[in-house]
Enzyme design. Sequence first.
Site, short mmCIF file in Angstrom:
data_model
loop_
_atom_site.label_atom_id
_atom_site.label_comp_id
_atom_site.label_asym_id
_atom_site.label_seq_id
_atom_site.Cartn_x
_atom_site.Cartn_y
_atom_site.Cartn_z
N LYS A 1 -7.81 -32.24 -18.62
CA LYS A 1 -6.90 -33.09 -17.87
C LYS A 1 -5.25 -32.31 -18.20
O LYS A 1 -4.58 -32.41 -18.50
CB LYS A 1 -6.71 -34.40 -18.81
CG LYS A 1 -7.59 -35.05 -18.88
CD LYS A 1 -8.75 -35.35 -17.92
CE LYS A 1 -7.75 -36.12 -16.86
NZ LYS A 1 -8.23 -36.07 -15.32
N HIS B 1 -14.15 -25.93 -19.26
CA HIS B 1 -13.54 -26.19 -20.24
C HIS B 1 -14.26 -25.85 -21.46
O HIS B 1 -13.77 -25.80 -22.65
CB HIS B 1 -14.01 -27.72 -20.41
CG HIS B 1 -13.06 -28.38 -18.97
ND1 HIS B 1 -12.17 -28.65 -18.62
CD2 HIS B 1 -13.98 -29.89 -18.49
CE1 HIS B 1 -11.51 -29.54 -17.68
NE2 HIS B 1 -12.90 -30.49 -17.58
N SER C 1 -2.66 -38.35 -20.11
CA SER C 1 -4.07 -37.90 -19.46
C SER C 1 -5.29 -38.59 -19.82
O SER C 1 -5.95 -39.64 -19.23
CB SER C 1 -3.64 -36.83 -18.37
OG SER C 1 -4.43 -36.88 -17.24
P1 A3P Z 1 -2.11 -37.10 -15.00
O1 A3P Z 1 -3.05 -37.50 -15.69
O2 A3P Z 1 -0.96 -37.21 -15.82
O3 A3P Z 1 -1.66 -38.39 -13.46
P2 A3P Z 1 -8.05 -32.55 -14.93
O4 A3P Z 1 -8.29 -32.16 -13.60
O5 A3P Z 1 -7.73 -31.35 -15.59
O6 A3P Z 1 -7.90 -33.62 -15.75
O7 A3P Z 1 -6.34 -33.08 -14.43
C1 A3P Z 1 -6.05 -34.32 -14.37
C2 A3P Z 1 -4.16 -34.48 -14.44
O8 A3P Z 1 -3.86 -33.51 -13.13
C3 A3P Z 1 -3.69 -35.94 -14.26
O9 A3P Z 1 -2.80 -36.43 -14.26
C4 A3P Z 1 -3.49 -35.51 -12.56
O10 A3P Z 1 -3.26 -37.13 -11.45
C5 A3P Z 1 -3.00 -34.17 -12.40
N1 A3P Z 1 -3.33 -34.02 -10.79
C6 A3P Z 1 -4.08 -33.69 -9.95
N2 A3P Z 1 -3.69 -33.32 -8.69
C7 A3P Z 1 -2.86 -32.90 -9.21
C8 A3P Z 1 -1.45 -32.23 -8.19
N3 A3P Z 1 -1.84 -31.85 -7.09
N4 A3P Z 1 -0.48 -32.11 -8.38
C9 A3P Z 1 0.01 -32.85 -10.03
N5 A3P Z 1 -0.91 -33.08 -11.23
C10 A3P Z 1 -2.30 -33.07 -10.27
#
Ligand code: A3P
Length: 285
Positions: free
Chosen positions: A46, A101, A131
Site C-alpha cells: 500500500k 514486498h 489504505s
Molecule cells: P489508497 O488506498 O490510500 O487510495 P499498492 O499499489 O502499494 O497496493 O498501493 C495502493 C495505494 O496506492 C492505494 O492508496 C491506491 O489508491 C494508491 N494508488 C494507486 N495508483 C495511484 C496513482 N496513480 N496515484 C496515486 N495513488 C495511487
Amino acid sequence: MEVTKKYMEFEGIRVPGGVHSVESLTWAWKEFEVRDDDVFNVTYPKSGTTWLQEILSLIYSNGDPTPVKTQYSWDRVPWIEQYSGRRQIENRPSPRLITTHLPIHIFPQSYYKSKAKIIYTVRNPKDVCVSLYHFSLVAQFMESREDFQDFITLFLSNDVMFGRWFEHVKGWLTIKDNPNFLLLSYDSMVKDLRSSVAKICKFLGKDLSDAAIDSVVEHSSFKAMKDNNMSNYSAVPNDIFNKQHGTFHRKGISGDHKNYFTPAQEEEFNEIYKECMKDIDLAFI
Ligand code: A3P
C-alpha cells in the site's frame, strides 16, 4: 489461486498463504539469478506498488501506453516471491521489471553481486495503515479487522503481512547510499508526479523526451489508472477481491489518516514511530 486467509511464516515474517509457498520464497531469496539490468520495484504493501508498476512500464515503452492498456500490471512487472514469479521472470528477456514486498533479509542474495537497480517507495505509515485497513476488507486473502482500532493494533504487531512497516523501511534504508538504490516518496509523487518521473528516468539512465515524460505522467495519473482495467484489479474475481467492499484505487491521496485516526490514536502511533525510527531521517510525523 487458493483463497484462504491463512498466512504462512517464513524467516520471521507472515505472508498470505494462497499466493506464496516455502518453495517460491526460497527460490526468490536463494536461487534467483539477478541480472545487471534488472530493475526492482520494492515497497511495503500500500505504498505505491501498482503506481510504480505503471510508471516503470511506461518509461520502458518510451511513454507509449500500449503495454499498460493491453497487459495486466502483475504480468508486466510481476512479484518475484509469488508462486507464479519463477515462471514469469526467470526466462524473460532483459530488462526485467520486477516487483517485490520482501523485506531486505530475504531479498534475492544474488543482487549483491550485481549492478541491478532498486527503487524503494516509502509512504507515510499512517496512510499505509488506513489504505491497508480498507484493502484488507476487499482482499479476501488478508486478515482483516472491522474495527479501525483493532486494525491499528494488528498493523503495529508482527502479525501484519510482510512484517512491520518500521522494520521493512529501516531494513531497506540500510542500503540507501548504494548508487543503484533510489528512495522515492509516495507523498512527493502525489505532490509533483512529473518531477518524480524525471528523477526515476535519470536514475535508470532512460533519456525520455519531454513529450514521452508527459505521456508517462498522463497515463499513470490516479484517474487514468483507476479507469485502466489492466491496472485497477477489476479483472480479479470477486471471491479474491470483494468489490462490494471497495475498489483497489480508493483515494490516492496524502494525509488520509487525518480522516481516520482520532487524536489519541495518532498520538500513540507517533510515540511508537519516534521510538522505532529514532535514528532514521524520515519525517512522517
Ligand atoms: P489508497 O488506498 O490510500 O487510495 P499498492 O499499489 O502499494 O497496493 O498501493 C495502493 C495505494 O496506492 C492505494 O492508496 C491506491 O489508491 C494508491 N494508488 C494507486 N495508483 C495511484 C496513482 N496513480 N496515484 C496515486 N495513488 C495511487
